[in-house]
Design a protein around this motif. Structure first.
Motif, short mmCIF file in Angstrom:
data_model
loop_
_atom_site.label_atom_id
_atom_site.label_comp_id
_atom_site.label_asym_id
_atom_site.label_seq_id
_atom_site.Cartn_x
_atom_site.Cartn_y
_atom_site.Cartn_z
N GLY A 328 35.08 40.33 53.81
CA GLY A 328 36.38 39.77 53.43
C GLY A 328 37.17 40.70 52.53
N VAL A 329 36.57 41.78 52.08
CA VAL A 329 37.14 42.93 51.34
C VAL A 329 37.75 42.59 49.98
CG1 VAL A 329 37.56 44.22 53.47
CG2 VAL A 329 39.44 42.96 52.46
N ALA A 330 37.43 41.44 49.39
CA ALA A 330 37.98 41.12 48.07
C ALA A 330 37.52 42.12 47.01
CB ALA A 330 37.57 39.70 47.66
N GLN A 331 36.25 42.50 47.04
CA GLN A 331 35.75 43.43 46.03
C GLN A 331 36.34 44.82 46.22
OE1 GLN A 331 31.59 43.59 45.21
NE2 GLN A 331 31.33 41.38 45.16
N ILE A 332 36.46 45.25 47.48
CA ILE A 332 37.02 46.59 47.74
C ILE A 332 38.45 46.67 47.24
CG2 ILE A 332 37.74 48.20 49.55
CD1 ILE A 332 35.48 47.18 51.24
N ILE A 333 39.26 45.71 47.64
CA ILE A 333 40.68 45.76 47.27
C ILE A 333 40.84 45.58 45.77
CG2 ILE A 333 42.90 44.60 47.53
CD1 ILE A 333 42.17 44.03 50.41
N SER A 334 40.05 44.71 45.16
CA SER A 334 40.16 44.48 43.71
C SER A 334 39.83 45.74 42.93
CB SER A 334 39.24 43.33 43.29
OG SER A 334 39.60 42.13 43.91
N ARG A 358 33.42 33.99 39.10
CA ARG A 358 33.95 32.82 39.81
C ARG A 358 35.27 33.10 40.52
NH1 ARG A 358 35.82 27.28 36.81
NH2 ARG A 358 35.72 25.84 38.59
N VAL A 359 36.17 33.82 39.86
CA VAL A 359 37.48 34.07 40.45
C VAL A 359 37.37 34.96 41.68
CG1 VAL A 359 37.98 36.07 38.98
CG2 VAL A 359 39.86 34.72 39.92
N VAL A 360 36.47 35.92 41.66
CA VAL A 360 36.28 36.80 42.83
C VAL A 360 35.64 36.02 43.97
CG1 VAL A 360 35.08 38.84 43.71
CG2 VAL A 360 36.16 38.91 41.45
N ALA A 362 35.91 32.86 44.54
CA ALA A 362 36.94 31.98 45.10
C ALA A 362 37.84 32.74 46.06
CB ALA A 362 37.76 31.35 43.98
N CYS A 363 38.23 33.94 45.67
CA CYS A 363 39.07 34.78 46.53
C CYS A 363 38.33 35.17 47.80
CB CYS A 363 39.51 36.02 45.76
SG CYS A 363 40.71 37.04 46.63
N GLU A 364 37.05 35.47 47.68
CA GLU A 364 36.24 35.82 48.85
C GLU A 364 36.18 34.65 49.84
OE1 GLU A 364 33.06 38.96 46.82
OE2 GLU A 364 32.62 36.82 46.87
N ILE A 365 36.00 33.45 49.31
CA ILE A 365 35.93 32.26 50.18
C ILE A 365 37.26 32.02 50.87
CG2 ILE A 365 35.72 29.74 50.16
CD1 ILE A 365 33.57 30.11 47.98
N ILE A 366 38.35 32.11 50.12
CA ILE A 366 39.68 31.91 50.71
C ILE A 366 39.90 32.91 51.85
CG2 ILE A 366 42.17 32.13 50.28
CD1 ILE A 366 41.55 31.10 47.39
N GLY A 367 39.59 34.17 51.58
CA GLY A 367 39.80 35.20 52.59
C GLY A 367 38.95 35.03 53.82
N ARG A 368 37.66 34.81 53.61
CA ARG A 368 36.74 34.74 54.73
C ARG A 368 36.95 33.48 55.58
NH1 ARG A 368 35.32 38.55 57.00
NH2 ARG A 368 36.46 37.40 58.57
N ILE A 369 37.08 32.34 54.90
CA ILE A 369 37.18 31.07 55.61
C ILE A 369 38.50 30.94 56.36
CG2 ILE A 369 37.24 28.57 55.34
CD1 ILE A 369 34.46 29.82 55.05
N ARG A 440 45.73 40.62 39.95
CA ARG A 440 45.49 41.36 41.19
C ARG A 440 44.67 40.53 42.17
NH1 ARG A 440 46.92 46.94 41.10
NH2 ARG A 440 48.56 47.04 39.53
N ILE A 441 43.69 39.82 41.65
CA ILE A 441 42.85 38.99 42.52
C ILE A 441 43.66 37.82 43.07
CG2 ILE A 441 40.79 37.52 42.58
CD1 ILE A 441 39.63 39.38 40.36
#
Length: 479
Positions: A328-334, A358-360, A362-369, A440-441
């Protein structure tokens, strides 16, 4: 991977994506463009001073008027010029309201608007301010439904809710129903349903609001002029940056060999190598390594998917999500997006991001789902590994419709968690992510919402976001 035998290699299936729709639209940036950008910058200065005076005027007893000005400044996209002044005003007003136990003597429009603004800035204004708009059953009063402007304000405010606020869950459902029934005759209702303000890409929403604001009979002409000129200036700045990025020769894309992914990998690897050199010169040698390591994590997860595909293996949903949170690339982009931030001068925020706070998550779940909901059927047709939808259906013996309903609730809960992480804590911890990183997240989650809430807008940009991209990057505002 280098020691694997040829027969053991797992290859990700090729996808047949739509052709590029942009061409050389963003490649050119002329001398005239550069001169115009300088002209805009000069004209902005006196306008900024006028707006700053408006924000800091001594007569601040009319909180509703002051908050309305702050809201307009932010939604028009020029608040970054006045961050200190806005925070000073909000802090003062919030303290005054808290002293009165938030007994806000305002109508629904102003109450909801102020609630949203405070929550956006991290102030935990209580949701009880909406109780006076409910009946004995805890439902929103039906008489409110005739004021569409107020309902839009309530709808936008409700999306700043956190867990444990049922009154806002009810407000969101009520406002959604009213707006759907009003969409045929209200542009405000249609746009609100199309894109929640808090979930939207802010630059895109700024452009839309400028159009709304210039039709407002109570508009401030100085503020409107500043917003239009600044939008055009920033648009030119983005075009200048895009032209520099796209100058590698677009025709070379047509010459890529069948194993073009090797070239892509090498390009990414070399690019992060350049980042590492620049970050070292800035005194942050660690920054690019964190981002580069996340790219390697992504490649490993893609390889895991390829192995699952080759073996025709459908993982459990839990197993799938461990891998899919990375893709879902949240960590890469962050980590990549904070490398050059002057506000981030230490290694700690990078370490915090890769620990998936927690905030990361949450962002990962939003992106992937959200991605899985809108793209899983087509990806299956292309021969991709089973998505989260298929994995969940298999694990719990559910229909696609049932899983999508559950997934939508997961996304809703993830937004509540993300919202809560932005609230100012009474007892802050050293483990809390800095506010610039949180922003940013949040912005990444906003991009996801804009791209995936209807279709896979990243793949099929012509169907969803083409007009927004053109209006944001190439179509200037008439002055």
């Amino acid at each position: 991977m280098g020691c694997l035998q040829a027969q053991d290699l797992a290859i990700r299936p090729l996808a047949h994506f739509p052709p590029d729709i942009w061409g050389d639209r963003f490649v050119t940036f002329s001398t005239e463009d550069s001169l115009m950008m300088e002209k805009y910058a000069k004209e902005i200065e006196p306008l900024k001073e006028e707006v700053k005076t408006m924000l800091m005027i001594e007569n601040s007893a009319d909180f509703a008027k002051k908050m309305s000005l702050i809201d307009a400044v932010e939604r028009l996209g020029v608040s970054y010029y006045f961050e200190n002044e806005i925070e000073e005003q909000l802090s003062h007003i919030f303290k005054e309201l808290a002293a009165k136990n938030f007994d806000m003597e305002y109508d629904l429009y102003n109450t909801a608007s102020q609630f949203r603004i405070f929550r956006q800035h991290g102030y935990k204004i209580p949701c009880d301010v909406f109780i006076k708009f409910t009946n004995e059953d805890g439902k929103m009063k039906e008489t409110l439904s005739t004021n569409i402007r107020a309902i839009v304000s309530l709808y936008e405010a409700s999306h700043l809710r956190i867990h444990g606020e049922p009154i806002l869950d009810e407000a969101s459902a009520f406002a959604t129903d009213v707006l759907k029934s009003s969409a045929n005759f209200s542009e405000q209702a249609r746009h609100a349903l199309k894109q929640v303000l808090h979930f939207g890409i802010q630059r895109v929403e700024n452009r839309h609001f400028i159009s709304f604001y210039e039709q407002d009979e109570f508009r401030n002409e100085t503020l409107l002029r500043l917003a239009k000129i600044d939008f055009n200036r920033v648009q030119l700045l983005h075009r200048q940056e895009l032209s520099q990025i796209l100058k590698w020769d677009l025709s070379a894309m047509e010459k890529f060999p069948a194993d073009y992914m090797k070239l892509v990998f090498q390009f990414v690897y070399d690019t992060y190598g350049e980042f590492a050199k620049e970050m070292t010169e800035r005194g942050k040698p660690y920054a690019a390594k964190f981002a580069k390591d996340r790219v390697m994590d992504l490649i490993r997860c893609y390889y895991t998917e390829a192995k699952w595909y080759k073996a025709k293996y459908v993982p459990t949903f839990e197993e799938y999500m461990i891998n899919a949170r990375i893709t879902g690339v949240a960590q890469i982009i962050s980590t990549s997006s904070i490398m050059g931030m002057e506000e981030i001068a230490e290694e700690k925020p990078f370490q915090q991001i890769i620990q998936s706070p927690r905030v990361v998550r949450a962002c990962e779940i939003i992106g992937r789902i959200m991605d899985d909901i809108v793209s899983h059927e087509e990806e299956q047709a292309r021969g991709h590994v089973a998505s989260g939808v298929e994995c969940y259906m298999k694990d719990y013996n559910m229909s696609r419709e049932e899983v999508v309903q559950i997934f939508n609730k997961m996304v809703e809960d993830a937004w509540k968690e993300l919202n809560e992480e932005f609230l100012i804590k009474s007892n802050p911890s050293d483990d809390d992510l800095p506010k610039p990183v949180l922003k940013r997240i949040l912005n990444l989650a906003r991009v996801v919402d804009a791209l995936y809430k209807v279709i896979d807008g990243y793949t099929y940009s012509a169907k969803l976001i083409k007009d927004d991209i053109i209006s944001t990057y190439t179509r200037s505002i008439t002055l």
